[in-house]
Design a protein around this motif. Structure first.
Motif, PDB file in Angstrom:
ATOM      1  N   LYS A   1       0.850  -1.187   0.000  1.00 14.14           N
ATOM      2  CA  LYS A   1       0.000   0.000   0.000  1.00 14.14           C
ATOM      3  C   LYS A   1       0.889   1.241   0.000  1.00 14.14           C
ATOM      4  CE  LYS A   1      -3.609  -2.323   2.700  1.00 14.14           C
ATOM      5  NZ  LYS A   1      -4.314  -2.352   4.008  1.00 14.14           N
ATOM      6  N   PRO A   2       0.335   2.407  -0.390  1.00 14.19           N
ATOM      7  CA  PRO A   2       1.147   3.628  -0.485  1.00 14.19           C
ATOM      8  C   PRO A   2       1.961   3.943   0.764  1.00 14.19           C
ATOM      9  CG  PRO A   2      -0.986   4.004  -1.480  1.00 14.19           C
ATOM     10  CD  PRO A   2      -1.042   2.629  -0.887  1.00 14.19           C
ATOM     11  N   MET A   3       1.337   3.856   1.932  1.00 11.85           N
ATOM     12  CA  MET A   3       2.036   4.197   3.179  1.00 11.85           C
ATOM     13  C   MET A   3       3.293   3.355   3.351  1.00 11.85           C
ATOM     14  SD  MET A   3       0.535   3.813   7.038  1.00 11.85           S
ATOM     15  CE  MET A   3       1.609   3.884   8.470  1.00 11.85           C
ATOM     16  N   TYR A   4       3.214   2.080   2.996  1.00 17.32           N
ATOM     17  CA  TYR A   4       4.349   1.176   3.195  1.00 17.32           C
ATOM     18  C   TYR A   4       5.380   1.293   2.076  1.00 17.32           C
ATOM     19  CZ  TYR A   4       1.149  -0.470   6.692  1.00 17.32           C
ATOM     20  OH  TYR A   4       0.283  -0.520   7.762  1.00 17.32           O
ATOM     21  N   TYR A   5       4.949   1.750   0.898  1.00 19.26           N
ATOM     22  CA  TYR A   5       5.925   2.041  -0.155  1.00 19.26           C
ATOM     23  C   TYR A   5       6.830   3.195   0.282  1.00 19.26           C
ATOM     24  CZ  TYR A   5       3.134  -0.900  -3.303  1.00 19.26           C
ATOM     25  OH  TYR A   5       2.477  -1.951  -3.888  1.00 19.26           O
ATOM     26  N   PHE A   6       6.215   4.203   0.894  1.00 12.30           N
ATOM     27  CA  PHE A   6       7.010   5.323   1.408  1.00 12.30           C
ATOM     28  C   PHE A   6       7.916   4.860   2.554  1.00 12.30           C
ATOM     29  CE2 PHE A   6       3.331   7.996  -0.208  1.00 12.30           C
ATOM     30  CZ  PHE A   6       4.039   8.508  -1.283  1.00 12.30           C
ATOM     31  N   LEU A   7       7.397   3.957   3.380  1.00  6.23           N
ATOM     32  CA  LEU A   7       8.206   3.418   4.479  1.00  6.23           C
ATOM     33  C   LEU A   7       9.397   2.626   3.925  1.00  6.23           C
ATOM     34  CD1 LEU A   7       8.682   2.954   7.471  1.00  6.23           C
ATOM     35  CD2 LEU A   7       7.008   1.089   7.415  1.00  6.23           C
ATOM     36  N   ALA A   8       9.191   1.912   2.829  1.00  6.12           N
ATOM     37  CA  ALA A   8      10.295   1.181   2.191  1.00  6.12           C
ATOM     38  C   ALA A   8      11.357   2.163   1.695  1.00  6.12           C
ATOM     39  CB  ALA A   8       9.761   0.338   1.036  1.00  6.12           C
ATOM     40  N   MET A   9      10.905   3.289   1.112  1.00  9.13           N
ATOM     41  CA  MET A   9      11.851   4.322   0.685  1.00  9.13           C
ATOM     42  C   MET A   9      12.656   4.840   1.873  1.00  9.13           C
ATOM     43  SD  MET A   9       9.641   6.690  -1.934  1.00  9.13           S
ATOM     44  CE  MET A   9       8.522   5.976  -3.126  1.00  9.13           C
ATOM     45  N   LEU A  10      11.977   5.069   2.991  1.00  5.07           N
ATOM     46  CA  LEU A  10      12.645   5.570   4.198  1.00  5.07           C
ATOM     47  C   LEU A  10      13.683   4.564   4.690  1.00  5.07           C
ATOM     48  CD1 LEU A  10      12.633   7.934   6.274  1.00  5.07           C
ATOM     49  CD2 LEU A  10      11.015   6.590   7.621  1.00  5.07           C
TER      50      LEU A  10
ATOM     51  N   LEU B   1      -3.266   8.505  -4.701  1.00  3.62           N
ATOM     52  CA  LEU B   1      -1.954   7.884  -4.466  1.00  3.62           C
ATOM     53  C   LEU B   1      -1.852   6.558  -5.220  1.00  3.62           C
ATOM     54  CD1 LEU B   1      -1.444   8.802  -0.729  1.00  3.62           C
ATOM     55  CD2 LEU B   1       0.069   9.428  -2.587  1.00  3.62           C
ATOM     56  N   THR B   2      -1.762   6.661  -6.531  1.00  2.00           N
ATOM     57  CA  THR B   2      -1.540   5.475  -7.357  1.00  2.00           C
ATOM     58  C   THR B   2      -0.051   5.120  -7.342  1.00  2.00           C
ATOM     59  OG1 THR B   2      -1.178   6.816  -9.334  1.00  2.00           O
ATOM     60  CG2 THR B   2      -3.458   6.136  -8.869  1.00  2.00           C
ATOM     61  N   ASN B   3       0.255   3.919  -7.816  1.00  2.00           N
ATOM     62  CA  ASN B   3       1.665   3.496  -7.870  1.00  2.00           C
ATOM     63  C   ASN B   3       2.498   4.453  -8.712  1.00  2.00           C
ATOM     64  OD1 ASN B   3       1.080   1.329  -6.267  1.00  2.00           O
ATOM     65  ND2 ASN B   3       1.058  -0.174  -7.924  1.00  2.00           N
ATOM     66  N   SER B   4       1.908   4.968  -9.788  1.00  2.00           N
ATOM     67  CA  SER B   4       2.609   5.908 -10.665  1.00  2.00           C
ATOM     68  C   SER B   4       2.946   7.204  -9.930  1.00  2.00           C
ATOM     69  CB  SER B   4       1.748   6.206 -11.895  1.00  2.00           C
ATOM     70  OG  SER B   4       2.309   7.234 -12.670  1.00  2.00           O
ATOM     71  N   VAL B   5       1.976   7.715  -9.168  1.00  2.00           N
ATOM     72  CA  VAL B   5       2.189   8.956  -8.407  1.00  2.00           C
ATOM     73  C   VAL B   5       3.254   8.752  -7.333  1.00  2.00           C
ATOM     74  CG1 VAL B   5       1.109  10.558  -6.771  1.00  2.00           C
ATOM     75  CG2 VAL B   5      -0.104   9.899  -8.860  1.00  2.00           C
ATOM     76  N   ILE B   6       3.202   7.603  -6.653  1.00  2.42           N
ATOM     77  CA  ILE B   6       4.186   7.303  -5.602  1.00  2.42           C
ATOM     78  C   ILE B   6       5.596   7.247  -6.191  1.00  2.42           C
ATOM     79  CG2 ILE B   6       4.959   5.519  -3.982  1.00  2.42           C
ATOM     80  CD1 ILE B   6       1.909   4.810  -3.712  1.00  2.42           C
ATOM     81  N   ALA B   7       5.738   6.582  -7.343  1.00  2.00           N
ATOM     82  CA  ALA B   7       7.045   6.491  -7.995  1.00  2.00           C
ATOM     83  C   ALA B   7       7.548   7.880  -8.391  1.00  2.00           C
ATOM     84  CB  ALA B   7       6.948   5.589  -9.219  1.00  2.00           C
ATOM     85  N   LYS B   8       6.651   8.708  -8.915  1.00  2.00           N
ATOM     86  CA  LYS B   8       7.043  10.069  -9.317  1.00  2.00           C
ATOM     87  C   LYS B   8       7.466  10.901  -8.116  1.00  2.00           C
ATOM     88  CE  LYS B   8       4.178  10.241 -13.482  1.00  2.00           C
ATOM     89  NZ  LYS B   8       2.909  10.755 -14.073  1.00  2.00           N
ATOM     90  N   MET B   9       6.776  10.735  -6.983  1.00  2.00           N
ATOM     91  CA  MET B   9       7.145  11.468  -5.771  1.00  2.00           C
ATOM     92  C   MET B   9       8.522  11.050  -5.279  1.00  2.00           C
ATOM     93  SD  MET B   9       3.443  11.451  -3.825  1.00  2.00           S
ATOM     94  CE  MET B   9       3.915  12.375  -2.374  1.00  2.00           C
ATOM     95  N   GLY B  10       8.793   9.743  -5.311  1.00  2.00           N
ATOM     96  CA  GLY B  10      10.111   9.250  -4.905  1.00  2.00           C
ATOM     97  C   GLY B  10      11.214   9.745  -5.820  1.00  2.00           C
ATOM     98  N   LEU B  11      10.955   9.725  -7.131  1.00  2.00           N
ATOM     99  CA  LEU B  11      11.957  10.205  -8.093  1.00  2.00           C
ATOM    100  C   LEU B  11      12.169  11.711  -7.974  1.00  2.00           C
ATOM    101  CD1 LEU B  11      10.966   8.110 -11.258  1.00  2.00           C
ATOM    102  CD2 LEU B  11      13.064   7.891  -9.905  1.00  2.00           C
TER     103      LEU B  11
END
Length: 320
Positions: free
Chosen positions: A65-74, A144-154
């Protein structure tokens, strides 16, 4: 260190030095071995904790889920920050291995400062995630789609790189004909700038502007998002709903506190705390790169039931 004297003489003409010497913690050299024990312990927990967190999030479908994708980035950022600083710091404490080449120093500096900026960007993205989840829950999945999450990380990564690369070029143009001893455990930007025998005002001003653009702006936006979150939470009908909604933000608030507090403290000490002993400043600055990476997986592990249950199964050696 006789090498240091020869090096200083050899660079008196103003050419870039080929070697620097990291001092460790000035004034506490006799205690380096004992200081290494808590640092080594925190580093070990940070490595194990973040790798465990990444493994659990990869293998547990309910955490995709989005929250945990961001946590993985962290977690990835924390791994980079701690592994960039701690091995060299511990080698100074254990083996008095102080020497570092100029290029290696620049590489270390690049990873330290760019991934610190990256961490700030990830915390900002996590604040946006909590804002959407609480203030606009019906549109959470569409925003917060996967595409948006990836763009935010990049975007966070691109911002970090673009702001830090000029620092390296500004440093390379400086002549280092004074001492080659960096009063730090790692190649911190201002600690290296102080060794130059030229006007360094551009380096200093750029460093302040870059930090304000990242830390100042990110903290301001995070604060505004939490003002809106608090308003929404307080508008909920029951206390139970309020507590449930706000409890999803506790881990993120802890991460913000752990990441930004040492940065603010070292910044204040560096500019205004002239009576504070140098070893206090360096200890706080060094702790920053190992304490938050150690604590983040613990905090999120304790607060997140899915992570907690998965870790229990993992350490019991069960197949899942």
């Amino acid at each position: 260190m006789p090498q240091q004297d020869n090096l200083s003489t050899g660079n008196s003409a103003g050419s870039d030095p080929s070697v620097f010497f990291l001092s460790g913690i000035p004034g506490l050299e006799a205690m380096h071995f004992w200081i290494s024990i808590p640092f080594c312990s925190m580093f070990t927990v940070a490595i194990l904790g973040n790798f465990t967190l990444l493994y659990v999030m990869k293998t547990e479908p309910s955490l995709h889920k989005p929250m945990y994708y961001f946590l993985a980035m962290l977690a990835i950022v924390d791994l980079v920050l701690s592994t960039t600083t701690m091995p060299k710091t511990l080698s100074i404490f254990w083996f008095n291995s102080r020497e570092i080449s100029f290029n290696a120093c620049l590489v270390q500096m690049f990873f330290l400062h760019s991934f610190f900026f990256m961490e700030s960007g990830v915390l900002l993205a996590m604040a946006f995630d909590r804002y959407v989840a609480i203030c606009n829950p019906l549109r959470y999945a569409t925003i917060l789609t996967n595409s948006v999450i990836a763009k935010m990380g990049l975007a966070a990564l691109a911002r970090a790189i673009l702001l830090v690369v000029p620092v390296l070029f500004l440093l390379r143009r400086l002549p280092f004909c004074l001492s080659h001893v960096i009063s730090h455990c790692y190649c911190e930007h201002m600690a290296v700038v102080k060794l130059a025998c030229a006007n360094t005002s551009i380096n200093t001003i750029y460093g302040i502007i870059a930090t304000l653009l990242v830390v100042g702006l990110d903290l301001m936006i995070i604060a505004l998002s939490y003002v809106k979150i608090l308003r929404t939470v307080l508008s909920l009908a029951s206390k139970e709903e309020q507590l449930k909604a706000f409890s999803t933000c506790v881990s993120h608030l802890c991460a913000i506190f752990m990441v930004y507090t040492p940065v603010v403290l070292t910044s204040i000490i560096h500019r205004f705390g002239h009576q504070v002993a140098p070893h206090i400043h360096i200890l706080i600055a060094t702790v920053y790169f190992v304490f938050p990476p150690m604590m983040n997986p613990i905090v999120y592990g304790v607060k997140t039931k899915q992570i907690r249950d998965r870790v229990r199964l993992l350490f019991r050696g069960k197949n899942f």
